[in-house]
Design a protein around this motif. Structure first.
Motif, PDB file in Angstrom:
ATOM      1  N   GLU A  32       0.899  -1.166   0.004  1.00 20.28           N
ATOM      2  CA  GLU A  32      -0.119  -0.036   0.055  1.00 20.28           C
ATOM      3  C   GLU A  32       0.667   1.283   0.046  1.00 20.28           C
ATOM      4  OE1 GLU A  32      -3.949   0.003   2.011  1.00 20.28           O
ATOM      5  OE2 GLU A  32      -2.718  -1.326   3.462  1.00 20.28           O
ATOM      6  N   ALA A  33       1.866   1.300   0.716  1.00 15.36           N
ATOM      7  CA  ALA A  33       2.870   2.283   0.623  1.00 15.36           C
ATOM      8  C   ALA A  33       3.352   2.938  -0.422  1.00 15.36           C
ATOM      9  CB  ALA A  33       3.970   2.144   1.692  1.00 15.36           C
ATOM     10  N   ASN A  34       3.709   1.873  -1.364  1.00 16.88           N
ATOM     11  CA  ASN A  34       4.087   2.340  -2.720  1.00 16.88           C
ATOM     12  C   ASN A  34       3.170   2.304  -3.795  1.00 16.88           C
ATOM     13  OD1 ASN A  34       6.849   3.019  -1.955  1.00 16.88           O
ATOM     14  ND2 ASN A  34       6.835   0.724  -1.503  1.00 16.88           N
ATOM     15  N   GLY A  35       1.973   1.437  -3.522  1.00 19.00           N
ATOM     16  CA  GLY A  35       0.985   1.525  -4.458  1.00 19.00           C
ATOM     17  C   GLY A  35       0.961   0.577  -5.551  1.00 19.00           C
ATOM     18  N   MET A  36       1.825  -0.625  -5.101  1.00 24.10           N
ATOM     19  CA  MET A  36       2.257  -1.713  -5.883  1.00 24.10           C
ATOM     20  C   MET A  36       1.508  -2.925  -5.563  1.00 24.10           C
ATOM     21  SD  MET A  36       4.354  -0.123  -8.044  1.00 24.10           S
ATOM     22  CE  MET A  36       5.159  -1.385  -8.888  1.00 24.10           C
ATOM     23  N   ALA A  37       1.464  -3.970  -6.473  1.00 26.88           N
ATOM     24  CA  ALA A  37       0.718  -5.193  -6.318  1.00 26.88           C
ATOM     25  C   ALA A  37       1.577  -6.508  -6.954  1.00 26.88           C
ATOM     26  CB  ALA A  37      -0.623  -5.275  -6.568  1.00 26.88           C
ATOM     27  N   THR A  38       1.739  -7.526  -6.309  1.00 30.00           N
ATOM     28  CA  THR A  38       2.301  -8.479  -7.003  1.00 30.00           C
ATOM     29  C   THR A  38       1.078  -9.432  -7.313  1.00 30.00           C
ATOM     30  OG1 THR A  38       4.323  -8.433  -5.734  1.00 30.00           O
ATOM     31  CG2 THR A  38       3.878 -10.531  -6.633  1.00 30.00           C
ATOM     32  N   VAL A  39       1.062 -10.002  -8.633  1.00 29.41           N
ATOM     33  CA  VAL A  39      -0.058 -10.550  -8.953  1.00 29.41           C
ATOM     34  C   VAL A  39       0.490 -11.979  -9.816  1.00 29.41           C
ATOM     35  CG1 VAL A  39      -1.609  -8.393  -9.288  1.00 29.41           C
ATOM     36  CG2 VAL A  39      -0.312  -9.450 -11.170  1.00 29.41           C
ATOM     37  N   THR A  40      -0.457 -12.862  -9.758  1.00 36.58           N
ATOM     38  CA  THR A  40      -0.124 -14.225 -10.703  1.00 36.58           C
ATOM     39  C   THR A  40      -0.930 -14.110 -12.059  1.00 36.58           C
ATOM     40  OG1 THR A  40       0.445 -15.462  -8.874  1.00 36.58           O
ATOM     41  CG2 THR A  40      -0.087 -16.727 -10.909  1.00 36.58           C
ATOM     42  N   VAL A  41      -0.558 -14.048 -13.129  1.00 29.70           N
ATOM     43  CA  VAL A  41      -1.224 -13.740 -14.223  1.00 29.70           C
ATOM     44  C   VAL A  41      -1.868 -15.384 -14.670  1.00 29.70           C
ATOM     45  CG1 VAL A  41      -1.066 -13.206 -16.632  1.00 29.70           C
ATOM     46  CG2 VAL A  41       0.148 -12.006 -15.117  1.00 29.70           C
ATOM     47  N   GLY A  42      -3.031 -15.447 -15.010  1.00 24.52           N
ATOM     48  CA  GLY A  42      -3.633 -16.574 -15.326  1.00 24.52           C
ATOM     49  C   GLY A  42      -3.797 -17.838 -14.364  1.00 24.52           C
ATOM     50  N   ASN A  43      -3.399 -19.142 -14.650  1.00 28.23           N
ATOM     51  CA  ASN A  43      -3.167 -20.079 -13.703  1.00 28.23           C
ATOM     52  C   ASN A  43      -1.722 -20.528 -13.672  1.00 28.23           C
ATOM     53  OD1 ASN A  43      -6.130 -20.164 -13.357  1.00 28.23           O
ATOM     54  ND2 ASN A  43      -6.253 -21.362 -15.140  1.00 28.23           N
TER      55      ASN A  43
END
Length: 60
Positions: A32-43
């Protein structure tokens, strides 16, 4: 999307659809502090990227 909403989706017990440039993603972590998210794309669990939460869209 903003960082607060991304964090809410990440912590939710419900399945909430999120897209990154048209691809379905799962939020793995939110900075939240840096406005970033780690995401997994697809499966594919090895296809993870860290992006600005501004690039994420909630599926409705």
């Amino acid at each position: 999307m903003d960082a607060t909403r991304a964090k809410q989706i990440y912590q939710s017990k419900d399945t909430i659809g999120v897209k990154l440039e048209g691809d379905s993603v799962w939020i793995e972590n939110v900075d939240e502090a840096n406005g970033m998210a780690t995401v997994t794309v697809g499966n594919n669990p090895v296809n993870t990227v860290t992006v600005s939460v501004d690039r994420l869209q909630e599926s409705r």
